[in-house]
Write a protein that holds these residues in place. Structure first.
Motif, PDB file in Angstrom:
ATOM      1  N   UNK A 205     -12.290  20.583 -35.377  1.00  0.00           N
ATOM      2  CA  UNK A 205     -12.457  19.215 -35.877  1.00  0.00           C
ATOM      3  C   UNK A 205     -11.079  18.675 -36.265  1.00  0.00           C
ATOM      4  N   UNK A 206     -10.523  17.813 -35.438  1.00  0.00           N
ATOM      5  CA  UNK A 206      -9.131  17.410 -35.606  1.00  0.00           C
ATOM      6  C   UNK A 206      -8.922  16.072 -36.308  1.00  0.00           C
ATOM      7  N   UNK A 207      -9.963  15.228 -36.390  1.00  0.00           N
ATOM      8  CA  UNK A 207      -9.747  13.914 -36.988  1.00  0.00           C
ATOM      9  C   UNK A 207      -9.416  13.974 -38.484  1.00  0.00           C
ATOM     10  N   UNK A 208     -10.047  14.844 -39.283  1.00  0.00           N
ATOM     11  CA  UNK A 208      -9.618  14.928 -40.684  1.00  0.00           C
ATOM     12  C   UNK A 208      -8.140  15.277 -40.833  1.00  0.00           C
ATOM     13  N   UNK A 209      -7.607  16.081 -39.910  1.00  0.00           N
ATOM     14  CA  UNK A 209      -6.178  16.378 -39.945  1.00  0.00           C
ATOM     15  C   UNK A 209      -5.336  15.149 -39.681  1.00  0.00           C
ATOM     16  N   UNK A 210      -5.802  14.286 -38.775  1.00  0.00           N
ATOM     17  CA  UNK A 210      -5.092  13.036 -38.516  1.00  0.00           C
ATOM     18  C   UNK A 210      -5.119  12.134 -39.746  1.00  0.00           C
ATOM     19  N   UNK A 211      -6.271  12.045 -40.414  1.00  0.00           N
ATOM     20  CA  UNK A 211      -6.350  11.239 -41.635  1.00  0.00           C
ATOM     21  C   UNK A 211      -5.365  11.749 -42.690  1.00  0.00           C
ATOM     22  N   UNK A 212      -5.268  13.063 -42.814  1.00  0.00           N
ATOM     23  CA  UNK A 212      -4.317  13.644 -43.766  1.00  0.00           C
ATOM     24  C   UNK A 212      -2.878  13.304 -43.365  1.00  0.00           C
ATOM     25  N   UNK A 213      -2.619  13.258 -42.067  1.00  0.00           N
ATOM     26  CA  UNK A 213      -1.279  12.922 -41.574  1.00  0.00           C
ATOM     27  C   UNK A 213      -0.930  11.474 -41.925  1.00  0.00           C
ATOM     28  N   UNK A 214      -1.894  10.567 -41.752  1.00  0.00           N
ATOM     29  CA  UNK A 214      -1.675   9.179 -42.167  1.00  0.00           C
ATOM     30  C   UNK A 214      -1.334   9.122 -43.659  1.00  0.00           C
ATOM     31  N   UNK A 215      -2.100   9.851 -44.455  1.00  0.00           N
ATOM     32  CA  UNK A 215      -1.894   9.793 -45.906  1.00  0.00           C
ATOM     33  C   UNK A 215      -0.522  10.355 -46.283  1.00  0.00           C
ATOM     34  N   UNK A 216      -0.097  11.440 -45.613  1.00  0.00           N
ATOM     35  CA  UNK A 216       1.213  12.019 -45.912  1.00  0.00           C
ATOM     36  C   UNK A 216       2.334  11.032 -45.592  1.00  0.00           C
ATOM     37  N   UNK A 217       2.093  10.165 -44.632  1.00  0.00           N
ATOM     38  CA  UNK A 217       3.091   9.164 -44.262  1.00  0.00           C
ATOM     39  C   UNK A 217       2.869   7.819 -44.956  1.00  0.00           C
ATOM     40  N   UNK A 218       1.995   7.839 -45.978  1.00  0.00           N
ATOM     41  CA  UNK A 218       1.761   6.648 -46.817  1.00  0.00           C
ATOM     42  C   UNK A 218       1.306   5.438 -46.016  1.00  0.00           C
ATOM     43  N   UNK A 219       0.436   5.675 -45.032  1.00  0.00           N
ATOM     44  CA  UNK A 219      -0.105   4.594 -44.222  1.00  0.00           C
ATOM     45  C   UNK A 219      -1.474   4.205 -44.772  1.00  0.00           C
ATOM     46  N   UNK A 220      -1.650   2.959 -45.202  1.00  0.00           N
ATOM     47  CA  UNK A 220      -2.951   2.526 -45.735  1.00  0.00           C
ATOM     48  C   UNK A 220      -4.038   2.615 -44.667  1.00  0.00           C
ATOM     49  N   UNK A 221      -5.154   3.175 -45.032  1.00  0.00           N
ATOM     50  CA  UNK A 221      -6.249   3.371 -44.090  1.00  0.00           C
ATOM     51  C   UNK A 221      -7.245   2.208 -44.159  1.00  0.00           C
ATOM     52  N   UNK A 222      -7.917   1.909 -43.051  1.00  0.00           N
ATOM     53  CA  UNK A 222      -8.985   0.908 -43.091  1.00  0.00           C
ATOM     54  C   UNK A 222     -10.179   1.441 -43.866  1.00  0.00           C
ATOM     55  N   UNK A 223     -11.056   0.549 -44.249  1.00  0.00           N
ATOM     56  CA  UNK A 223     -12.174   0.918 -45.125  1.00  0.00           C
ATOM     57  C   UNK A 223     -13.032   2.039 -44.556  1.00  0.00           C
ATOM     58  N   UNK A 224     -13.246   2.059 -43.252  1.00  0.00           N
ATOM     59  CA  UNK A 224     -14.113   3.068 -42.648  1.00  0.00           C
ATOM     60  C   UNK A 224     -13.624   4.478 -42.906  1.00  0.00           C
ATOM     61  N   UNK A 225     -12.307   4.666 -43.020  1.00  0.00           N
ATOM     62  CA  UNK A 225     -11.724   5.996 -43.176  1.00  0.00           C
ATOM     63  C   UNK A 225     -11.312   6.315 -44.605  1.00  0.00           C
ATOM     64  N   UNK A 226     -11.460   5.355 -45.502  1.00  0.00           N
ATOM     65  CA  UNK A 226     -10.800   5.458 -46.792  1.00  0.00           C
ATOM     66  C   UNK A 226     -11.478   6.404 -47.763  1.00  0.00           C
ATOM     67  N   UNK A 227     -12.793   6.422 -47.778  1.00  0.00           N
ATOM     68  CA  UNK A 227     -13.498   7.081 -48.878  1.00  0.00           C
ATOM     69  C   UNK A 227     -14.319   8.298 -48.469  1.00  0.00           C
ATOM     70  N   UNK A 228     -14.115   8.811 -47.260  1.00  0.00           N
ATOM     71  CA  UNK A 228     -14.918   9.948 -46.838  1.00  0.00           C
ATOM     72  C   UNK A 228     -14.116  10.857 -45.940  1.00  0.00           C
ATOM     73  N   UNK A 229     -14.405  12.149 -46.004  1.00  0.00           N
ATOM     74  CA  UNK A 229     -13.790  13.102 -45.077  1.00  0.00           C
ATOM     75  C   UNK A 229     -14.743  13.404 -43.930  1.00  0.00           C
ATOM     76  N   UNK A 230     -15.969  12.850 -44.010  1.00  0.00           N
ATOM     77  CA  UNK A 230     -16.984  13.114 -42.995  1.00  0.00           C
ATOM     78  C   UNK A 230     -17.212  11.885 -42.126  1.00  0.00           C
ATOM     79  N   UNK A 231     -17.640  12.131 -40.907  1.00  0.00           N
ATOM     80  CA  UNK A 231     -18.069  11.045 -40.038  1.00  0.00           C
ATOM     81  C   UNK A 231     -19.214  10.285 -40.711  1.00  0.00           C
ATOM     82  N   UNK A 232     -19.167   8.958 -40.781  1.00  0.00           N
ATOM     83  CA  UNK A 232     -20.179   8.196 -41.521  1.00  0.00           C
ATOM     84  C   UNK A 232     -21.524   8.083 -40.810  1.00  0.00           C
ATOM     85  N   UNK A 233     -21.618   8.568 -39.565  1.00  0.00           N
ATOM     86  CA  UNK A 233     -22.880   8.494 -38.827  1.00  0.00           C
ATOM     87  C   UNK A 233     -23.371   9.910 -38.529  1.00  0.00           C
ATOM     88  N   UNK A 234     -24.659  10.117 -38.670  1.00  0.00           N
ATOM     89  CA  UNK A 234     -25.233  11.439 -38.417  1.00  0.00           C
ATOM     90  C   UNK A 234     -25.638  11.636 -36.960  1.00  0.00           C
TER      91      UNK A 234
END
Length: 258
Positions: A79-108
């Motif tokens: 599962x590689x997308x959470x790693x990408x989100x962490x990479x954005x955060x390490x580089x201080x890039x503001x995330x859009x709302x869909x990615x901001x408050x969860x580490x999980x995919x929002x759809x089941x």
């Protein structure tokens, strides 16, 4: 987008250092690799920057179609997308709302995803992913930095794998296949990424290569071995997954490694 550009230039001037060797890739080479990966995964269609394939239990996002699992799904693939989100955060890039408050995919389910595709959150997230393609390829490039160490720890043929890795890397155009394949099918070190105890990652390709010449011969052997391990994956896969439908597209992708 000025902030993105400043961060992008810094990220693209990475030095890839592995064991006693060093490999450098220019900004333009890295961008070209990113565009190829984008075309490979999405066909250049920006709406497919957030996608859910038929028959799969997870969403695929970004230029690399990074996997993102729902909260209650524990899949066998990396599962590689959470790693990408962490990479954005390490580089201080503001995330859009869909990615901001969860580490999980929002759809089941895929059905839930399809109902949400026209929502404002998804639209904003697609624009964000389109505008940060350089950051994503830098993330893929960084992932390659750690891949050799992990592969060597997982194989008994350490010197052989290292030699084949650098044989490809030091060939003209050779870094793109390595960068793309490790994003495409992973390193090949996870026990869960096996069918009939046979993997399909970069490690399995390098283990199967036997040549010594660099250049065209090295890339041709890499392509041949990649097709072999992918065909073996399909042959060994559970029939209900219907993976044979993906093989022609996988082969076309491997053919871009010329």
């Amino acid at each position: 987008m000025k902030n993105f550009k400043a961060i992008t230039i810094s990220a693209l001037l990475l030095l890839l250092s592995l064991t006693s060797y060093s490999i450098t890739l220019s900004t333009e080479e890295l961008r070209e690799a990113g565009e190829r990966i984008y075309q490979n995964e999405t066909g250049g269609i920006r709406e497919k920057l957030i996608h859910w394939n038929v028959g799969e239990e997870f969403a695929s996002l970004g230029i690399g179609h990074f996997i993102w699992y729902p909260e209650n799904f524990d899949g066998p693939f990396d599962e590689s997308f959470p790693g990408l989100l962490a990479y954005y955060r390490r580089n201080n890039i503001p995330l859009p709302e869909l990615f901001r408050d969860t580490v999980y995919c929002p759809w089941d389910t895929r059905e839930e995803f399809l109902k949400a595709t026209s929502s404002k959150k998804v639209t904003e997230a697609i624009v964000f992913l389109e505008n940060t393609k350089d950051i994503q390829v830098a993330f893929i490039y960084e992932r390659l930095q750690g891949s050799l160490e992990g592969m060597l720890a997982a194989t008994d043929r350490k010197e052989h794998v290292k030699e084949q890795f650098y044989r490809v890397a030091h060939s003209p155009g050779g870094l793109y296949p390595l960068i793309d394949y490790v994003n495409f099918k992973g390193e090949g070190v996870k026990e869960s990424e096996r069918y009939m105890d046979k993997g399909w990652g970069l490690l399995q390709i390098l283990e199967g290569m036997e040549g010594t010449s660099k250049g065209r011969e090295a890339l041709e052997e890499f392509r041949k071995e990649a097709k072999f391990v992918l065909k073996r994956r399909v042959d060994n896969s559970p029939k209900e997954r219907g993976e044979e439908r993906w093989l022609p597209g996988w082969y076309r992708r491997i053919d871009t490694y010329r």
